[in-house]
Design a protein around this motif. Structure first.
Motif, PDB file in Angstrom:
ATOM      1  N   PHE A 267      74.270 -39.522  77.166  1.00 39.30           N
ATOM      2  CA  PHE A 267      73.056 -38.991  76.470  1.00 39.30           C
ATOM      3  C   PHE A 267      72.317 -39.839  75.524  1.00 39.30           C
ATOM      4  N   LEU A 268      73.224 -40.976  75.114  1.00 41.17           N
ATOM      5  CA  LEU A 268      72.775 -41.933  74.080  1.00 41.17           C
ATOM      6  C   LEU A 268      71.799 -43.124  74.871  1.00 41.17           C
ATOM      7  N   GLU A 269      70.666 -43.458  74.236  1.00 42.70           N
ATOM      8  CA  GLU A 269      69.641 -44.292  75.123  1.00 42.70           C
ATOM      9  C   GLU A 269      70.466 -45.689  75.568  1.00 42.70           C
ATOM     10  N   SER A 270      71.327 -46.003  74.495  1.00 42.58           N
ATOM     11  CA  SER A 270      72.061 -47.300  74.469  1.00 42.58           C
ATOM     12  C   SER A 270      72.962 -47.506  75.767  1.00 42.58           C
ATOM     13  N   HIS A 271      73.260 -46.350  76.407  1.00 37.71           N
ATOM     14  CA  HIS A 271      74.312 -46.122  77.509  1.00 37.71           C
ATOM     15  C   HIS A 271      73.432 -46.710  78.736  1.00 37.71           C
ATOM     16  N   GLY A 272      72.396 -46.806  79.075  1.00 32.98           N
ATOM     17  CA  GLY A 272      71.780 -47.134  80.120  1.00 32.98           C
ATOM     18  C   GLY A 272      71.249 -48.394  80.005  1.00 32.98           C
ATOM     19  N   LEU A 273      71.338 -49.126  79.124  1.00 31.00           N
ATOM     20  CA  LEU A 273      70.731 -50.326  78.634  1.00 31.00           C
ATOM     21  C   LEU A 273      71.679 -51.633  79.297  1.00 31.00           C
ATOM     22  N   VAL A 274      70.909 -52.534  79.970  1.00 34.12           N
ATOM     23  CA  VAL A 274      71.820 -53.749  80.542  1.00 34.12           C
ATOM     24  C   VAL A 274      70.948 -54.837  80.400  1.00 34.12           C
ATOM     25  N   ALA A 275      71.838 -55.886  80.850  1.00 34.02           N
ATOM     26  CA  ALA A 275      71.306 -57.308  80.353  1.00 34.02           C
ATOM     27  C   ALA A 275      69.904 -57.339  80.854  1.00 34.02           C
ATOM     28  N   PHE A 288      69.391 -36.160  80.060  1.00 32.88           N
ATOM     29  CA  PHE A 288      69.863 -34.650  80.085  1.00 32.88           C
ATOM     30  C   PHE A 288      70.211 -34.280  81.710  1.00 32.88           C
ATOM     31  N   ARG A 289      69.140 -34.620  82.526  1.00 36.52           N
ATOM     32  CA  ARG A 289      69.206 -33.988  83.735  1.00 36.52           C
ATOM     33  C   ARG A 289      70.564 -34.850  84.535  1.00 36.52           C
ATOM     34  N   HIS A 290      70.904 -36.112  84.285  1.00 36.89           N
ATOM     35  CA  HIS A 290      72.129 -36.697  84.788  1.00 36.89           C
ATOM     36  C   HIS A 290      73.238 -36.048  84.455  1.00 36.89           C
ATOM     37  N   ARG A 291      73.489 -35.619  83.300  1.00 33.74           N
ATOM     38  CA  ARG A 291      74.606 -34.743  82.694  1.00 33.74           C
ATOM     39  C   ARG A 291      75.023 -33.622  83.846  1.00 33.74           C
ATOM     40  N   TYR A 292      73.935 -32.872  84.136  1.00 28.72           N
ATOM     41  CA  TYR A 292      74.242 -31.808  85.017  1.00 28.72           C
ATOM     42  C   TYR A 292      74.418 -32.298  86.323  1.00 28.72           C
ATOM     43  N   TYR A 293      73.784 -33.367  86.796  1.00 28.37           N
ATOM     44  CA  TYR A 293      74.447 -33.724  88.238  1.00 28.37           C
ATOM     45  C   TYR A 293      75.725 -34.378  88.208  1.00 28.37           C
TER      46      TYR A 293
END
Length: 334
Positions: A267-275, A288-293
């Motif tokens: 849920f944190l924005e930093s979770h999807g941050l990559v190089a 939000f949607r990702h959590r339910y999937y």
């Protein structure tokens, strides 16, 4: 499976006997919440709880832990795995640990998780559902493995299911505390389970759920709840099956550093941050949607990665209800 009875008058002696198997940790009431903590006496324990804030997974994957220390020119492992007894674990949390086992014990096994699992005794206990519980819908309201002993409440004691070799050892070590199960005990056990089954107030329809989620990826329901969600990550931090973590190196001095693992949340924005600064889930809607999937779809062959414990509902500051969201996605909301 072996079945014995633990009379109420022997319960405290049984509790004291557990200390020879390791530190005893059990649910303790702190204000309006419950927490698994180390206890020394039965008087500290609150066995009438429904859920703790953090699930017992915190003993196997810690919220924050040091993995390695760098001193001079070598890394040193920081694996601490002292014997513990988790006393009073509910069925849903036992199922949660089993789901974590699939991730952390698959080859190559996580050595930190593995040593702690091997050093732990798990003693389950029966419970009554509240308004947040929906474990019955997911088949996690009753555990058949993943524990050493499981205690089911009777009017004058507990019916004990002995599941593992270690569980047999615990009973054998203090066999004078236990009795044979009578026909009356069996009838009382069945009556308690019937009463418990009738007490569930929340249910989740799981039929064709993965297919439904396939078809509603662009549903306006996700947008509706994205605007309500605070993006705080509470739901994933308290979830017994979430297993995202972050690893970082922290420098202490010129020749000393420590490698730390800590809980992370999708849920944190930093979770999807990559190089390179790219973020593969830049919006709250996508997170939000990702959590339910993740909880209800990604691995249908292995089952749903949700145990229906109700933590995400109770501890959500925006009061978003997991089952209600899925019902709206299905188009069956009130």
């Amino acid at each position: 499976m072996r079945y014995v009875k633990l009379p109420l008058e022997s319960f405290e002696s049984f509790f004291e006997s557990l200390k020879q198997w390791g530190e005893v940790h059990a649910p303790v009431k702190r204000g309006n919440i419950y927490s698994f903590e180390r206890v020394e006496s039965l008087g500290e324990v609150s066995l009438d709880y429904t859920r703790t804030v953090l699930p017992p997974k915190k003993y196997f994957v810690r919220p924050r832990e040091e993995l390695l220390k760098l001193k001079n020119d070598g890394w040193i492992e920081c694996i601490e795995a002292k014997p513990i007894v988790l006393f009073g674990v509910h069925s849903c949390d036992i199922h949660g640990i089993r789901i974590l086992d699939e991730a952390y014990l698959a080859e190559p096994a996580d050595p930190y998780y593995k040593r702690r699992r091997e050093s732990a005794v798990i003693i389950g206990i029966s419970c009554m559902p509240d308004e947040y519980c929906f474990c019955k819908s997911l088949g996690t309201d009753f555990a058949t493995d993943g524990f050493d002993l499981f205690l089911h409440q009777l009017p004058d004691g507990y019916l004990v299911r002995v599941r593992s070799f270690k569980g047999h050892e615990i009973v054998w070590a203090r066999k004078e505390l236990f009795e044979s199960v009578s026909k009356e005990d069996l009838e009382q056990f069945k009556e308690f389970e019937r009463k418990r089954s009738r007490s569930f107030r929340r249910s989740l329809s799981t039929g064709a759920l993965a297919d439904v989620l396939d078809l509603v990826f662009d549903s306006p329901v996700w947008k509706k709840y994205e605007e309500i969600c605070l993006g705080c990550g509470n739901c994933s931090i308290v979830c017994p099956t979430c297993r995202c973590y972050d690893v970082c190196d922290l420098w202490i001095s010129t020749y000393e550093a420590v490698r730390v693992r800590r809980y992370d949340s999708c849920f944190l924005e930093s979770h999807g941050l990559v190089a390179g600064g790219y973020n593969f889930r830049p919006t709250r809607l996508e997170r939000f949607r990702h959590r339910y999937y993740c909880k209800n779809y990604f691995d249908p062959a292995a089952g749903i990665n949700c145990v229906g414990c109700g933590r995400c509902d109770e501890f959500c500051p925006a009061k978003i209800e997991h089952v209600k969201v899925l019902d709206e996605i299905r188009g069956v909301s009130e």
